[in-house]
Design a protein around this motif. Structure first.
Motif: not given
Length: 101
Positions: A35, A32, A37, A42, A47
């Protein structure tokens, strides 16, 4: 590649270079990646969606890219964020004298 056949690094890496390389690898392999940022906090599993097989792939990729020794399970369990991955890699490179302090 055996220890005797490994080539010595031609240049010392900066911490910023290593951080960028590690983050790029994590992003490329993350289930992912959207996710991420921009923050190193993270979390790999929660996440970014890493599962056990993806975490192994990440470990093997980092070992190959930075010629790291295999990571032990105890250490691996402590590495839960991107920042922790970066710190692990930079710590080993510093110990070997392959990164500017």
């Amino acid at each position: 590649m055996t220890e005797a056949t490994r080539s010595t690094p031609t240049e010392v890496r900066t911490e910023e270079d290593v951080r960028e390389s590690v983050t790029a690898i994590v992003t490329e392999l993350a289930p992912n990646p959207e996710q991420i940022e921009g923050a190193g906090d993270s979390r790999l599993v929660e996440d970014l969606g890493f599962h056990s097989l993806a975490l192994l792939e990440l470990a093997f990729t980092l070992e190959d890219e930075f010629e790291l020794p295999p990571i032990d399970e105890t250490t691996a369990r402590k590495i839960v964020t991107i920042d922790a991955v970066v710190e692990h890699v930079t710590g080993i490179l510093r110990e070997r004298g392959e990164m500017a302090s």
